[in-house]
Motif scaffolding. Structure first.
Motif, PDB file in Angstrom:
ATOM      1  N   VAL A 159       2.096 -21.245  12.203  1.00  0.00           N
ATOM      2  CA  VAL A 159       1.416 -22.352  11.507  1.00  0.00           C
ATOM      3  C   VAL A 159       0.910 -21.746  10.038  1.00  0.00           C
ATOM      4  N   ALA A 160       1.265 -21.153   9.528  1.00  0.00           N
ATOM      5  CA  ALA A 160       0.873 -20.765   7.963  1.00  0.00           C
ATOM      6  C   ALA A 160       2.712 -21.211   7.627  1.00  0.00           C
ATOM      7  N   GLY A 161       3.157 -21.726   8.215  1.00  0.00           N
ATOM      8  CA  GLY A 161       4.500 -22.934   7.691  1.00  0.00           C
ATOM      9  C   GLY A 161       4.154 -24.060   7.928  1.00  0.00           C
ATOM     10  N   ASN A 162       3.395 -24.607   8.440  1.00  0.00           N
ATOM     11  CA  ASN A 162       2.904 -25.956   8.371  1.00  0.00           C
ATOM     12  C   ASN A 162       1.369 -25.752   6.983  1.00  0.00           C
ATOM     13  N   GLY A 163       1.471 -24.871   6.554  1.00  0.00           N
ATOM     14  CA  GLY A 163       0.052 -24.648   5.319  1.00  0.00           C
ATOM     15  C   GLY A 163      -1.607 -25.235   6.356  1.00  0.00           C
ATOM     16  N   ILE A 164      -1.383 -24.457   7.672  1.00  0.00           N
ATOM     17  CA  ILE A 164      -2.732 -23.730   7.785  1.00  0.00           C
ATOM     18  C   ILE A 164      -3.159 -21.840   7.788  1.00  0.00           C
ATOM     19  N   ALA A 165      -3.967 -21.565   7.544  1.00  0.00           N
ATOM     20  CA  ALA A 165      -4.821 -19.897   7.824  1.00  0.00           C
ATOM     21  C   ALA A 165      -4.460 -19.987   8.726  1.00  0.00           C
ATOM     22  N   TYR A 166      -4.042 -18.583   9.084  1.00  0.00           N
ATOM     23  CA  TYR A 166      -3.576 -17.471  10.353  1.00  0.00           C
ATOM     24  C   TYR A 166      -4.114 -16.291  10.211  1.00  0.00           C
ATOM     25  N   VAL A 167      -5.446 -15.753  11.422  1.00  0.00           N
ATOM     26  CA  VAL A 167      -5.502 -15.020  11.567  1.00  0.00           C
ATOM     27  C   VAL A 167      -6.074 -14.619  12.825  1.00  0.00           C
ATOM     28  N   ASN A 168      -5.229 -13.537  13.477  1.00  0.00           N
ATOM     29  CA  ASN A 168      -5.366 -12.834  14.629  1.00  0.00           C
ATOM     30  C   ASN A 168      -6.156 -11.733  14.669  1.00  0.00           C
ATOM     31  N   ILE A 169      -6.915 -11.991  15.180  1.00  0.00           N
ATOM     32  CA  ILE A 169      -8.161 -10.277  16.133  1.00  0.00           C
ATOM     33  C   ILE A 169      -7.931  -9.975  16.758  1.00  0.00           C
ATOM     34  N   PRO A 170      -7.207  -9.549  16.721  1.00  0.00           N
ATOM     35  CA  PRO A 170      -6.838  -8.860  18.903  1.00  0.00           C
ATOM     36  C   PRO A 170      -7.454  -7.837  19.614  1.00  0.00           C
ATOM     37  N   VAL A 171      -8.735  -8.951  20.508  1.00  0.00           N
ATOM     38  CA  VAL A 171      -9.697  -8.433  21.302  1.00  0.00           C
ATOM     39  C   VAL A 171      -9.002  -8.399  22.749  1.00  0.00           C
ATOM     40  N   ASP A 172      -9.383  -6.824  22.674  1.00  0.00           N
ATOM     41  CA  ASP A 172      -8.754  -5.760  23.868  1.00  0.00           C
ATOM     42  C   ASP A 172      -9.794  -6.600  25.438  1.00  0.00           C
TER      43      ASP A 172
END
Length: 183
Positions: free
Chosen positions: A85-98
């Motif tokens: 995702v970031a390689g395509n110029g898009i910000a990426y956030v992972n919030i690992p919800v259990d």
């Protein structure tokens, strides 16, 4: 000669159809959006896990942020999703919800990320759009003042939350003095 003309006509037709494809579909070279795709608003969408091809097409469709609520160890996750995702110029956030223990703190972080998204087009996803639809419902109700019954319809279009997730929704809503009973 006929083959060359047919090929050229096909390319032109394909380009026209691609350019004017409904914005609800991610322009990925495939007419298929991610599993359980829901266009919440023009700017905010939720879905299940996008494929690698679908993630690569997000920039062309104007997305500026992807929020993944599934832990990276979840079955079906793409191990390189953030880099892709970031390689395509898009910000990426992972919030690992259990899945078994969604936490209020996860919702607070999610809310902060969406508030800071500004005018960017956002895709919120998890594996099946269960976490994503619920968190997005809560965000819209708590922070945007959307009628809970209307916002919850977009959750039930994807799934019927069970006791643990209903309790989580009640907790977040009650913490913001919003009276709504998830059905």
């Amino acid at each position: 000669m006929k083959a060359a003309l047919a090929l050229a006509a096909g390319i032109v037709l394909g380009a026209v159809l691609y350019a004017y494809a409904p914005d609800l579909l991610l322009k990925t070279g495939s007419a298929e959006p991610p599993h359980n795709f829901i266009a919440i608003t023009d700017r905010l969408h939720t879905s299940g896990q996008p494929s690698e091809a679908q993630l690569k097409g997000l920039a062309r469709s104007g997305y500026g942020l992807v929020v993944n609520l599934a832990p990276p160890t979840t079955t079906g996750s793409l191990p390189n999703e953030g880099a892709l995702v970031a390689g395509n110029g898009i910000a990426y956030v992972n919030i690992p919800v259990d899945w078994d223990k969604p936490r209020y703190e996860d919702f607070v972080l999610f809310s902060d990320v969406l508030r800071r998204a500004g005018e960017r087009r956002v895709l919120v996803h998890c594996q099946m759009n269960f976490r994503a639809s619920t968190f997005t419902f809560l965000y819209r109700v708590v922070h945007q003042g959307v009628d809970p019954a209307l916002a919850y319809d977009q959750v039930t279009a994807v799934w019927a939350p069970h006791d643990r997730w209903k309790a989580f929704a009640r907790e977040v809503l009650a913490g913001h003095r919003i009276d709504f009973e998830p059905y």
